[in-house]
Design a protein around this motif. Structure first.
Motif, mmCIF file in Angstrom:
data_model
loop_
_atom_site.group_PDB
_atom_site.id
_atom_site.type_symbol
_atom_site.label_atom_id
_atom_site.label_comp_id
_atom_site.label_asym_id
_atom_site.label_seq_id
_atom_site.Cartn_x
_atom_site.Cartn_y
_atom_site.Cartn_z
ATOM 1 N N PRO A 138 46.489 36.206 35.443
ATOM 2 C CA PRO A 138 47.030 36.139 36.808
ATOM 3 C C PRO A 138 48.023 34.998 37.002
ATOM 4 N N ARG A 179 51.296 37.440 45.804
ATOM 5 C CA ARG A 179 51.258 37.137 47.236
ATOM 6 C C ARG A 179 51.014 35.650 47.483
ATOM 7 N N TRP A 180 50.916 34.854 46.386
ATOM 8 C CA TRP A 180 50.599 33.439 46.593
ATOM 9 C C TRP A 180 51.792 32.541 46.431
ATOM 10 N N LEU A 197 41.966 28.943 42.507
ATOM 11 C CA LEU A 197 42.892 29.884 41.897
ATOM 12 C C LEU A 197 43.756 30.455 43.025
ATOM 13 N N PRO A 198 45.077 30.215 42.969
ATOM 14 C CA PRO A 198 45.924 30.483 44.141
ATOM 15 C C PRO A 198 46.024 31.957 44.521
ATOM 16 N N TRP A 199 45.691 32.854 43.593
ATOM 17 C CA TRP A 199 45.814 34.282 43.910
ATOM 18 C C TRP A 199 44.516 34.827 44.503
ATOM 19 N N ARG A 200 43.498 33.994 44.595
ATOM 20 C CA ARG A 200 42.227 34.457 45.141
ATOM 21 C C ARG A 200 42.033 33.908 46.543
#
Ligand code: ATP
Ligand code: MG
Lengths: 269, 265
Positions: free
Chosen positions: A192, A268-269, B99-102
């Motif tokens: 990710p 999206r982050w 974790l930036p995507w979570r």
């Protein structure tokens, strides 16, 4: 009116003014390049007419536009194969790059053995290697896909390796404290966190894969935008040539936009 | 029955962590020299000391991130590795390391996902991840991504994540160091609440003398060059603690004493 009401009104009108200003800014941001392009096209039209430039050297924009409309069926017949080759090359080249990047990150030996070779292949100009690939794979679809794939491959490889390694040491310490296995670290953290890097590579590949497909068609093809470019050039059909070039860049823009939309949905982050 | 449960059955408390003549070296450099120490289970320890004296190294040693060069370290009577595999401790870093995507909730759930596919038996808190977020005051923000949260909120998510496997020992390395004073006070109170509710042992590294006194039952003072244990100061202030206690003469006395020790280092 009381002083408070006055102040409130001032604040409200300030806000309205701000919104209006923001809208104006956005309009200006769109209008400026559009106006510039329109002016340049006008100057081009005027220049060709005033100086009497022969049609086979430079067509007027209006001639290109009418060719685009008149020859639309022929242009589209050549558009689809190029789109197909670009997409196939995009998929194959990027998939290979991602898989090899994963291998590199897991094995330093693999990286030491193969990275210099990848660099070497990348230094060969695509125009020089295209005929070789056509000799090897024949004049069919395969050669074009391979050329498009090859041109996508290297930037994605480099970016993906960087992305997979761009994990913060603290995230790795967290994984260690949770006693995460290597595969858990890969799927939950490394992969990710590499996605932003992957997408910036895919944006490059979106435009270069079209270049690859067209170069492949130059070397040997009866159909495709590349073939049409060669054909129009040798027949002095400059308006058709320009229309084909226009469509080629349209194809690049289309693929680029598709990748950008996918990126917005995924990262999206 | 193994030695640990025998001890527990006999009522004698196993220390949360125990160091015996522990040394840590980075090449030729000695980061920790001969520390012997027992951390009482259930207690709140603050750790103070000049920069570079080995506070982080001490926590990393206890959490099995680095091995001792000599000596022994155990956590609840087990090797640090066994304690790590059993998720007996959790770590809160200075930056939240989310974790930036979570989303906040997904970040809290991360420890529950790891190891599950390998059939590892992980302890689970009685509180659900959602309830833990509520405990740290983040109700309603569970679906926000880390970049949509403030620094203090991110740190609270990290604390909720640390609690999700019901740790018996919580290692915190300057968790509130980057926050403004108001937020820090607020989080200190919340942390004390969590400590009282869960009975977890806490090792809390800080640079702030008032924070160390405000939180801890004991303050471990380390000294530098090389890192050693300097002194353990008992803080006999009653719980639940309140911000107002900071203005009491006792509090000021403890602060002054610790400041004196720190300057002597
Ligand atoms: N991985 C490492 N390699 C080499 N030296 C290290 C390493 N980690 C820490 N050190 C050294 O060990 C000493 C103690 O470091 P540590 O990070 O534990 O200090 P600290 O007390 O946490 O300091 P601070 O308050 O600034 O966070 C320092 O002198 C540091 O330079
Ligand atoms: Mg430190």
């Amino acid at each position: 009116m009381t002083a408070v009401e006055n102040t409130l009104n001032v604040i409200a009108s300030d806000e309205a003014a701000e919104i209006a200003a923001a809208r104006r800014n956005r309009l200006v941001a769109i209008a400026t390049p559009v106006a510039t392009a329109a002016t340049l096209i006008f100057l081009w039209e005027a220049g060709v007419r005033v100086f009497g430039v022969p049609d086979y050297i430079a067509p007027t924009p209006s001639a290109v536009a009418s060719t685009l409309v008149e020859e639309f069926p022929q242009l589209m017949r050549n558009f689809w194969p190029t789109l197909y080759e670009s997409l196939m090359g995009f998929a194959v080249g990027n998939l290979a790059a991602v898989l090899i990047a994963v291998a590199f990150v897991h094995s330093r030996l693999a990286e030491r053995a193969f990275f210099p070779i990848a660099v070497f292949i990348n230094t060969i100009p695509i125009l020089a290697i295209a005929p070789i690939l056509v000799l090897i794979f024949g004049a069919g679809l395969t050669a074009k896909v391979v050329i498009a794939a090859l041109i996508c491959f290297f930037p994605t490889l480099v970016n993906m390796v960087r992305g997979l390694q761009a994990v913060s040491p603290q995230a790795l310490e967290l994984a260690r404290i949770l006693s995460a296995s290597k595969s858990e670290v890969f799927w939950k953290i490394r992969l990710p966190s590499s996605l932003p890097f992957l997408f910036s590579a895919l944006k490059i590949a979106a435009t270069t894969s079209v270049i690859g497909a067209i170069v492949g068609e130059w070397v040997g093809a009866d159909l495709g935008l590349g073939a049409l470019i060669i054909d129009a050039t040798f027949n002095f059909r400059s308006a058709l040539l320009y229309a084909t070039v226009f469509l080629s860049s349209g194809l690049s823009v289309l693929l680029f936009a598709a990748v950008t939309i996918a990126e917005r949905l995924v990262v999206r982050w | 029955m193994d030695a640990v449960s025998l001890n527990a059955a006999a009522g004698t408390q196993v220390p949360a962590a125990s160091l015996r003549n522990a040394w840590v070296k980075f090449g030729q450099f000695t980061a920790i020299q001969d520390i012997s120490l027992e951390i009482e289970a259930g207690a709140f320890y603050s750790i103070l000391g000049p920069s570079g004296c080995g506070k982080s190294t001490l926590l990393r040693l206890v959490s099995d991130l680095i091995p001792p060069a000599a000596g022994e370290v155990s956590v609840f009577g087990k090797t640090t590795e066994a304690a790590r595999l059993a998720r007996e401790f959790a770590f809160v870093f200075q930056d939240a390391t989310l974790l930036p995507w979570r989303s906040a909730l997904k970040n809290v759930e991360l420890p529950l996902e790891i190891g599950r596919s390998r059939g590892i038996d992980i302890p689970v808190s009685d509180k659900s991840p959602m309830e833990l977020l509520e405990l740290v005051g983040l109700k309603g923000r569970e679906h926000a991504l880390p970049h949509e949260l403030s620094g203090g909120m991110r740190q609270r998510v990290a604390i909720a994540r640390a609690l999700v496997c019901k740790p018996k020992l919580l290692l915190m390395d300057e968790p509130f160091g980057a926050l403004d004073e108001m937020t820090r006070d607020h989080l200190n109170l919340q942390l004390l609440k969590v400590w009282e509710e869960t009975g977890v042992t806490i090792l809390f590294v800080t640079h702030s003398i008032p924070e160390a006194v405000f939180l801890g039952q004991k303050v471990l003072m380390l000294k530098a060059h090389p890192g050693r244990l300097h002194e353990i100061v008992d803080i006999d202030l009653p719980y639940p603690r309140s911000i107002a206690q900071r203005d009491t003469p006792e509090f000021t006395r403890y602060s002054a004493h610790l400041r004196g020790l720190l300057e002597a280092c």
